[in-house]
Design an enzyme around this catalytic site. Structure first.
Site, mmCIF file in Angstrom:
data_model
loop_
_atom_site.group_PDB
_atom_site.id
_atom_site.type_symbol
_atom_site.label_atom_id
_atom_site.label_comp_id
_atom_site.label_asym_id
_atom_site.label_seq_id
_atom_site.Cartn_x
_atom_site.Cartn_y
_atom_site.Cartn_z
ATOM 1 N N GLU A 117 -10.772 7.166 8.012
ATOM 2 C CA GLU A 117 -9.606 7.568 8.781
ATOM 3 C C GLU A 117 -9.142 8.895 8.178
ATOM 4 O OE1 GLU A 117 -7.222 3.835 10.305
ATOM 5 O OE2 GLU A 117 -7.359 3.774 8.139
ATOM 6 N N ALA A 118 -8.508 9.725 9.008
ATOM 7 C CA ALA A 118 -8.049 11.019 8.497
ATOM 8 C C ALA A 118 -7.105 10.829 7.305
ATOM 9 C CB ALA A 118 -7.356 11.785 9.611
ATOM 10 N N ASP B 93 -1.812 1.453 -3.567
ATOM 11 C CA ASP B 93 -2.744 0.411 -4.000
ATOM 12 C C ASP B 93 -4.166 0.943 -4.119
ATOM 13 O OD1 ASP B 93 -3.107 0.707 -1.301
ATOM 14 O OD2 ASP B 93 -3.531 -1.397 -0.922
ATOM 15 N N ARG C 243 1.276 5.999 19.262
ATOM 16 C CA ARG C 243 0.974 4.565 19.071
ATOM 17 C C ARG C 243 1.998 3.944 18.123
ATOM 18 N NH1 ARG C 243 -1.219 4.150 14.099
ATOM 19 N NH2 ARG C 243 -1.833 1.985 14.374
ATOM 20 N N PRO C 244 2.256 2.657 18.314
ATOM 21 C CA PRO C 244 3.190 2.007 17.384
ATOM 22 C C PRO C 244 2.474 1.770 16.060
ATOM 23 C CG PRO C 244 2.311 0.396 18.930
ATOM 24 C CD PRO C 244 1.719 1.725 19.322
ATOM 25 N N SER C 245 3.166 1.981 14.951
ATOM 26 C CA SER C 245 2.562 1.683 13.651
ATOM 27 C C SER C 245 2.412 0.180 13.488
ATOM 28 C CB SER C 245 3.457 2.241 12.540
ATOM 29 O OG SER C 245 3.098 1.647 11.313
ATOM 30 N N GLY C 246 1.365 -0.216 12.796
ATOM 31 C CA GLY C 246 1.186 -1.631 12.487
ATOM 32 C C GLY C 246 1.622 -1.952 11.071
ATOM 33 N N THR C 247 2.145 -0.954 10.357
ATOM 34 C CA THR C 247 2.556 -1.210 8.971
ATOM 35 C C THR C 247 4.000 -0.784 8.691
ATOM 36 O OG1 THR C 247 1.792 0.961 8.240
ATOM 37 C CG2 THR C 247 0.205 -0.850 8.075
ATOM 38 N N SER D 228 0.792 -1.226 0.000
ATOM 39 C CA SER D 228 0.000 0.000 0.000
ATOM 40 C C SER D 228 0.830 1.285 0.000
ATOM 41 C CB SER D 228 -0.938 -0.075 1.204
ATOM 42 O OG SER D 228 -1.902 0.911 1.123
#
Ligand code: G16
Length: 559
Positions: free
Chosen positions: A392-393, A299, A517-521, A78
């Site tokens: 999401e923003a 994507d 927050r920790p990124s998940g990507t 993405s």
């Protein structure tokens, strides 16, 4: 692999395990710990073949769990840099993989050897009472990343181990939302959702768009920054279906040039930097104050709009602005359809939503829900409304119409031409908007429909409320996994003491708000800050970034 899954002879389990183990030998696991994150597995593409192989096995199990319904596998990273890649599973209704299965994906991805993988797979099938010899169906696609073809081969190697029991459908290089659409359409037994092909998606979307624009077209040309990603292909294809009704001016459409995907362009660039991509600025296409432009991500599942106020000053129209535009328009249609007692419109956001947008939506008596980051969370919450607008923003989002809402719209007998039009428009919107997942192209068409119906320019759209100045910072830390959150990711529970220090920093600025927050990507921690003024938000973002770096350094093991 073939389309004759149901007629295939019984599977010899021992032979199947041997075939899986033999094929898995070609995809050794690197020395990395993998985790199914915000949107599946994401890391450098070269690290992923073993993960994709294991995802193939899980996709088959997941399909068997649903009596052979199609499961989707999308190979994409993405918005991430070009060298990254990723993979995620898509459930039968076109939704993200059910969360309880994410742990199974992580378990399989972390098996260190073919023998371990087969054992874990076997154990999982037993635990879930799934017959591994049952028929299954997997639909898959990839974006344009250079590492994607190799990863697709790894997926196909896993699926091939099952022989004729697994029906496969490689839809090729396409956008993430189109793959979600094809999965949903493949499993739709009513046949009403649309043809389960890329072409079927284009036709359905174009027909709904034409119906909604009616005689309001042709619309003004629209520059679209395709992030040098697969969105360029779907935009060009879609264009053929609508002709001059909405003439696109595609930018950043280089699909074969190395290093350009998402580079200095695309929705994430615009949202994070709060400026035009240099290529869009240089094109001069936005210099007229009435013009608007849009950016996709790599994507094409995120959309950000913008314009130059007075032809000069950059103005961002992000996911929050799109949510407000859509929710108010749909709310007005529900009122005109005289269905406010039966259809409730609600908005779902995350902590990244600008405080002004939330306040504005609430001031219009529209309920707002806040969830953790990740489309999967928002999508789930949006299902609680009759019409759930979730964004999401960062530009990810869609609008979900419940089955009951569609039934209500279809059975309502209009008593006036205006009521009739409103009902028809709502039904056409449910066809235009991708019901499976956030979709940059279908969201773009939604925005254009609303602007055309309202007779608004981008500036008029923007006029509803003023964003609080905000900053989004990516902070690289030795180990992002030490950061844990609660309260829809608005508060940290660890590292110990950090949240209290952030709260102190927030109190020092007017209308301050910040979270971490920790990124998940991506391998980073994200800091969000907003405040009453630009200088105050700079101060707050810098202070919180420093606090994060200090806490991360203190927690890191000393050499
Ligand atoms: C993915 C998810 C989005 C999420 C984004 C950033 O987007 O689908 O829901 O907002 O990652 O997540 P994080 O902050 O955890 O890195 P995409 O466009 O990369 O698929």
């Amino acid at each position: 692999m073939s389309s004759s899954a149901a007629a295939a002879p019984p599977v010899d389990h021992t032979q199947l395990f041997d075939r899986i183990a033999a094929a898995a030998k070609n995809y050794p696991k690197p020395d990395v710990t993998f985790g199914y994150g915000t949107a599946g597995f994401r890391t450098l593409g070269k690290r992923l073949p073993s993960v994709i192989f294991s995802v193939g096995l899980l996709a088959v199990l997941r399909s068997q769990r649903f009596n052979g319904k199609a499961i989707g596998v999308m190979v994409t990273a993405s918005h991430n840099p070009e060298a990254d890649n990723g993979v995620k599973l898509v459930d039968p209704a076109g939704e993200m993989l059910e969360q309880s299965w994410e742990a199974y994906a992580t378990t399989l991805a972390n098996c260190a050897s073919p023998a371990e993988l087969v054992a874990a797979y076997k154990q999982l099938a037993e635990q879930l009472h799934i017959n591994i010899g049952a028929p299954a169906s997997v639909v898959y696609a990839a974006d344009t990343r250079p590492s994607s073809p190799e990863l697709i081969k790894a997926l196909e190697a896993a699926l091939a181990a099952f022989g004729d029991h697994v029906k496969t459908n490689n839809i090729g290089v396409t956008t993430t939302p189109i793959l979600h659409y094809v999965v949903k359409a493949t499993n739709d037994t009513s046949g009403e959702y649309g043809e389960p092909t890329i072409e079927g998606y284009q036709k359905k979307t174009a027909a709904a768009f034409k119906a909604l624009i009616g005689n309001r077209g042709p619309l003004k040309p629209l520059p679209v920054d395709c992030a040098n990603g697969v969105g360029a292909l779907s935009l060009a294809d879609f264009s053929k279906h609508i002709g001059d009704l909405l003439p696109f001016r595609p930018l950043n459409t280089e699909l074969n040039k190395e290093g350009v995907l998402n580079y200095q362009c695309g929705a994430d660039y615009v949202k994070t930097k709060q400026q035009l991509p240099p290529s869009v600025a240089e094109s001069g296409l936005l210099n007229h104050p009435d013009n608007r432009g849009a950016s996709f991500d790599g994507d094409a599942d995120r959309l950000i709009y913008y314009y130059l106020k007075g032809g000069k000053s950059f103005r961002l129209l992000d996911g929050d602005k799109i949510a407000v535009l859509a929710a108010l328009f749909i709310g007005d249609l529900v009122t005109r359809a005289k269905l406010t007692d039966k259809i409730q419109v609600g908005v779902v956001q995350t902590a990244y939503a600008n405080g002004s947008s939330t306040k504005f939506i609430k001031s219009r008596n529209i309920p707002v829900t806040c969830t953790a980051t990740g489309v999967k969370h928002l999508h789930h919450a949006a299902l609680n409304y009759d019409i759930g607008v979730y964004f999401e923003a960062n530009g990810h989002g869609t609008v979900l119409f419940s089955d009951d809402t569609i039934a209500t719209l279809k059975k309502t007998e209009p008593e006036s031409p205006d009521q009739d039009r409103a009902i028809k428009h709502l039904l056409a919107l449910s066809q235009l908007i991708n019901q499976a997942v956030g979709d940059a192209l279908s969201d773009l068409l939604l925005v254009e429909v609303v602007l055309a119906h309202r007779g608004w320019s981008a500036e008029e759209w923007d006029a509803g409320y003023e964003d609080l100045p905000n900053r989004l910072v990516k902070v690289e830390v030795p180990d992002r996994h030490i950061f844990h959150t609660t309260d829809a990711e608005r508060k940290l529970t660890s590292p110990a003491g950090l949240q209290a220090r952030i709260d102190e920093a927030v109190l020092k600025v007017e209308q301050g708000r910040s979270f971490v927050r920790p990124s998940g990507t991506e391998d980073c921690v994200r800091v969000y800050a907003e405040a009453a003024t630009s200088s105050a938000v700079d101060t707050l973002a810098a202070a919180v970034t420093d606090l994060v770096k200090t806490a991360a350094a203190e927690a890191a093991p000393h050499p």
